[in-house]
Scaffold this motif. Structure first.
Motif, PDB file in Angstrom:
ATOM      1  N   VAL A  49      -0.912 -11.350  -8.399  1.00  0.00           N
ATOM      2  CA  VAL A  49      -0.954 -10.025  -9.014  1.00  0.00           C
ATOM      3  C   VAL A  49      -0.836  -8.943  -7.944  1.00  0.00           C
ATOM      4  O   VAL A  49      -0.037  -7.995  -8.068  1.00  0.00           O
ATOM      5  CB  VAL A  49      -2.259  -9.840  -9.818  1.00  0.00           C
ATOM      6  N   TRP A  50      -1.604  -9.071  -6.852  1.00  0.00           N
ATOM      7  CA  TRP A  50      -1.570  -8.061  -5.795  1.00  0.00           C
ATOM      8  C   TRP A  50      -0.251  -8.087  -5.026  1.00  0.00           C
ATOM      9  O   TRP A  50       0.234  -7.046  -4.587  1.00  0.00           O
ATOM     10  CB  TRP A  50      -2.747  -8.267  -4.829  1.00  0.00           C
ATOM     11  N   THR A  51       0.327  -9.261  -4.883  1.00  0.00           N
ATOM     12  CA  THR A  51       1.623  -9.358  -4.201  1.00  0.00           C
ATOM     13  C   THR A  51       2.698  -8.608  -4.971  1.00  0.00           C
ATOM     14  O   THR A  51       3.496  -7.854  -4.393  1.00  0.00           O
ATOM     15  CB  THR A  51       2.036 -10.829  -4.034  1.00  0.00           C
ATOM     16  N   VAL A  52       2.711  -8.779  -6.298  1.00  0.00           N
ATOM     17  CA  VAL A  52       3.693  -8.085  -7.137  1.00  0.00           C
ATOM     18  C   VAL A  52       3.470  -6.571  -7.060  1.00  0.00           C
ATOM     19  O   VAL A  52       4.417  -5.791  -6.933  1.00  0.00           O
ATOM     20  CB  VAL A  52       3.609  -8.569  -8.597  1.00  0.00           C
ATOM     21  N   PHE A  53       2.209  -6.152  -7.094  1.00  0.00           N
ATOM     22  CA  PHE A  53       1.893  -4.730  -7.055  1.00  0.00           C
ATOM     23  C   PHE A  53       2.391  -4.083  -5.766  1.00  0.00           C
ATOM     24  O   PHE A  53       3.071  -3.056  -5.784  1.00  0.00           O
ATOM     25  CB  PHE A  53       0.374  -4.547  -7.182  1.00  0.00           C
ATOM     26  N   PHE A  54       2.068  -4.696  -4.626  1.00  0.00           N
ATOM     27  CA  PHE A  54       2.480  -4.111  -3.355  1.00  0.00           C
ATOM     28  C   PHE A  54       3.992  -4.236  -3.140  1.00  0.00           C
ATOM     29  O   PHE A  54       4.601  -3.384  -2.490  1.00  0.00           O
ATOM     30  CB  PHE A  54       1.716  -4.759  -2.203  1.00  0.00           C
ATOM     31  N   ALA A  55       4.598  -5.269  -3.698  1.00  0.00           N
ATOM     32  CA  ALA A  55       6.057  -5.406  -3.597  1.00  0.00           C
ATOM     33  C   ALA A  55       6.750  -4.256  -4.313  1.00  0.00           C
ATOM     34  O   ALA A  55       7.728  -3.682  -3.812  1.00  0.00           O
ATOM     35  CB  ALA A  55       6.502  -6.743  -4.179  1.00  0.00           C
ATOM     36  N   VAL A  56       6.243  -3.890  -5.501  1.00  0.00           N
ATOM     37  CA  VAL A  56       6.813  -2.766  -6.249  1.00  0.00           C
ATOM     38  C   VAL A  56       6.655  -1.476  -5.452  1.00  0.00           C
ATOM     39  O   VAL A  56       7.584  -0.654  -5.371  1.00  0.00           O
ATOM     40  CB  VAL A  56       6.135  -2.643  -7.630  1.00  0.00           C
ATOM     41  N   MET A  57       5.481  -1.286  -4.841  1.00  0.00           N
ATOM     42  CA  MET A  57       5.252  -0.085  -4.036  1.00  0.00           C
ATOM     43  C   MET A  57       6.257   0.018  -2.900  1.00  0.00           C
ATOM     44  O   MET A  57       6.830   1.073  -2.649  1.00  0.00           O
ATOM     45  CB  MET A  57       3.829  -0.107  -3.458  1.00  0.00           C
ATOM     46  N   ILE A  58       6.466  -1.091  -2.205  1.00  0.00           N
ATOM     47  CA  ILE A  58       7.354  -1.089  -1.039  1.00  0.00           C
ATOM     48  C   ILE A  58       8.817  -0.935  -1.452  1.00  0.00           C
ATOM     49  O   ILE A  58       9.573  -0.176  -0.843  1.00  0.00           O
ATOM     50  CB  ILE A  58       7.149  -2.369  -0.212  1.00  0.00           C
ATOM     51  N   ILE A  59       9.221  -1.634  -2.503  1.00  0.00           N
ATOM     52  CA  ILE A  59      10.620  -1.599  -2.943  1.00  0.00           C
ATOM     53  C   ILE A  59      11.037  -0.182  -3.321  1.00  0.00           C
ATOM     54  O   ILE A  59      12.145   0.270  -3.002  1.00  0.00           O
ATOM     55  CB  ILE A  59      10.840  -2.569  -4.119  1.00  0.00           C
ATOM     56  N   THR A  60      10.147   0.561  -3.998  1.00  0.00           N
ATOM     57  CA  THR A  60      10.510   1.918  -4.417  1.00  0.00           C
ATOM     58  C   THR A  60      10.777   2.826  -3.217  1.00  0.00           C
ATOM     59  O   THR A  60      11.530   3.791  -3.328  1.00  0.00           O
ATOM     60  CB  THR A  60       9.405   2.544  -5.284  1.00  0.00           C
ATOM     61  N   MET A  61      10.177   2.518  -2.077  1.00  0.00           N
ATOM     62  CA  MET A  61      10.412   3.330  -0.884  1.00  0.00           C
ATOM     63  C   MET A  61      11.850   3.201  -0.395  1.00  0.00           C
ATOM     64  O   MET A  61      12.346   4.065   0.326  1.00  0.00           O
ATOM     65  CB  MET A  61       9.450   2.917   0.226  1.00  0.00           C
ATOM     66  N   PHE A  62      12.538   2.131  -0.774  1.00  0.00           N
ATOM     67  CA  PHE A  62      13.910   1.890  -0.329  1.00  0.00           C
ATOM     68  C   PHE A  62      14.943   2.314  -1.370  1.00  0.00           C
ATOM     69  O   PHE A  62      16.137   2.112  -1.182  1.00  0.00           O
ATOM     70  CB  PHE A  62      14.096   0.412   0.010  1.00  0.00           C
ATOM     71  N   VAL A  63      14.471   2.911  -2.476  1.00  0.00           N
ATOM     72  CA  VAL A  63      15.380   3.458  -3.497  1.00  0.00           C
ATOM     73  C   VAL A  63      15.394   4.969  -3.307  1.00  0.00           C
ATOM     74  O   VAL A  63      14.403   5.644  -3.539  1.00  0.00           O
ATOM     75  CB  VAL A  63      14.904   3.102  -4.916  1.00  0.00           C
ATOM     76  N   LYS A  64      16.509   5.519  -2.853  1.00  0.00           N
ATOM     77  CA  LYS A  64      16.537   6.931  -2.481  1.00  0.00           C
ATOM     78  C   LYS A  64      16.378   7.846  -3.685  1.00  0.00           C
ATOM     79  O   LYS A  64      16.926   7.592  -4.753  1.00  0.00           O
ATOM     80  CB  LYS A  64      17.818   7.275  -1.718  1.00  0.00           C
ATOM     81  N   ASN A  65      15.601   8.893  -3.469  1.00  0.00           N
ATOM     82  CA  ASN A  65      15.445   9.933  -4.474  1.00  0.00           C
ATOM     83  C   ASN A  65      16.670  10.843  -4.423  1.00  0.00           C
ATOM     84  O   ASN A  65      17.064  11.301  -3.343  1.00  0.00           O
ATOM     85  CB  ASN A  65      14.168  10.740  -4.203  1.00  0.00           C
ATOM     86  N   LYS A  66      17.265  11.139  -5.563  1.00  0.00           N
ATOM     87  CA  LYS A  66      18.545  11.848  -5.579  1.00  0.00           C
ATOM     88  C   LYS A  66      18.405  13.369  -5.505  1.00  0.00           C
ATOM     89  O   LYS A  66      19.362  14.060  -5.166  1.00  0.00           O
ATOM     90  CB  LYS A  66      19.340  11.455  -6.826  1.00  0.00           C
ATOM     91  N   ASN A  67      17.241  13.901  -5.816  1.00  0.00           N
ATOM     92  CA  ASN A  67      17.037  15.350  -5.789  1.00  0.00           C
ATOM     93  C   ASN A  67      15.984  15.703  -4.744  1.00  0.00           C
ATOM     94  O   ASN A  67      14.849  15.230  -4.826  1.00  0.00           O
ATOM     95  CB  ASN A  67      16.593  15.858  -7.169  1.00  0.00           C
TER      96      ASN A  67
END
Length: 316
Positions: free
Chosen positions: A133-151
């Motif tokens: 459960v914690w691995t999935v949670f932190f993976a989601v946190m980290i992955i979003t950092m590599f998806v660029k914000n467009k605005n």
């Protein structure tokens, strides 16, 4: 070239500076703007630094100048849900609520793995369920950092435009130009890495910038209150800027930086971060809409007015 024209070019052609290719393209456009406003190649240098990642900073003028105006030019990933800013609770309150939700998630994961699955499914290891459960949670946190914000018009296109407008103003007065340096930092969003590398570069090259007043512009495109934030310790420039802002009729609040209002100024001694903020319903200050798709506002009159005020400080 007028700053309004360059701003529109950045909005249209360089809305994100997330990848190395995007950053290089932005550098080329920025150099064109500087040259159109009287700077030459010899006035502009790119410094490279490698810590955790490679950073490239754009430096205009003498790094040991009495006044150094800075901003970070890199743009963030999609972590708005992580670095939340609430109209009700502000950034501090929203992040406290977020941390409480994390604690509740941990309690729920523990109850699920040990209190439910452990009793009903003896073949499943509750500890490993909890880890998953914690691995999935932190993976989601980290992955979003590599998806660029467009605005990213406020964070931190606004600060970049402020620094470049200041550079154009200073170029008109040789005496003022000699008193100022202008630096655009890379990788602020990854932990102030660009400014950290720049501070090390100054020391390595025996450039004494200890007496420089560093004024860092971070999110100055929208908001009703000017926040002047300093790091722990003495900062004469923080009170100097805040006092002038009040004289100019700008509602201003002085703060000592915490993790909520942290930026590149933290790597320098006599420094201040300037941001426009709003006050939440329950009181705490917050920078609206950063790291989200709602970051679409950059009031150029606000940017220009603040830059012109800062020009008067260096001109004294």
């Amino acid at each position: 070239m007028r700053i309004e024209d360059f701003a529109q070019k950045v909005f249209d052609s360089h809305p994100t500076r997330f990848t190395r290719k995007e950053k290089n393209a932005f550098f080329e456009s920025t150099k064109e703007y500087l040259k159109a406003n009287g700077y030459e190649d010899k006035d502009i240098q790119v410094t490279e630094h490698k810590d955790l990642v490679k950073s490239r900073n754009l430096v205009v003028g003498n790094p040991a100048a009495p006044y150094v105006f800075t901003a970070h030019y890199d743009t963030p990933g999609k972590t708005g849900w992580l670095l939340a800013a609430s109209k009700l609770f502000g950034q501090t309150g929203a992040n406290i609520i977020f941390m409480l939700l994390v604690v509740l998630l941990g309690c729920a994961a523990g109850f699920l793995s040990y209190g439910v699955l452990g009793e009903r499914l003896p073949g499943i290891d509750p500890y490993m369920v909890n880890v998953a459960v914690w691995t999935v949670f932190f993976a989601v946190m980290i992955i979003t950092m590599f998806v660029k914000n467009k605005n990213n018009r406020n964070d931190n296109t606004s600060g970049v435009l402020g620094v470049l407008y200041l550079a154009a103003l200073a170029q008109k007065d040789p005496e003022l130009r000699d008193k100022c340096c202008f630096v655009l930092f890379d990788n602020e969003e990854w932990g102030l890495l660009g400014s950290q590398g720049y501070a090390k570069w100054l020391k390595k090259n025996k450039i004494n910038a200890d007496d420089s007043r560093v004024i860092n512009l971070d999110c100055i495109g929208c908001g009703d209150i000017l926040l002047a934030a300093k790091t722990a310790g003495k900062s004469t420039v923080c009170s100097e800027v805040a006092a002038l802002a009040r004289e100019n009729g700008i509602k201003t609040v002085e703060k000592t930086s915490s993790m909520i209002f942290m930026s590149d100024h933290a790597n320098f001694k006599n420094s201040v971060m300037l941001s426009y903020v709003d006050r939440s319903v329950f009181g705490p200050l917050y920078i609206p809409n950063i790291h989200t798709s709602k970051d679409i506002e950059c009031d150029m009159e606000k940017v220009k007015n603040l830059s012109e005020m800062l020009c008067t400080i260096a001109a004294k």
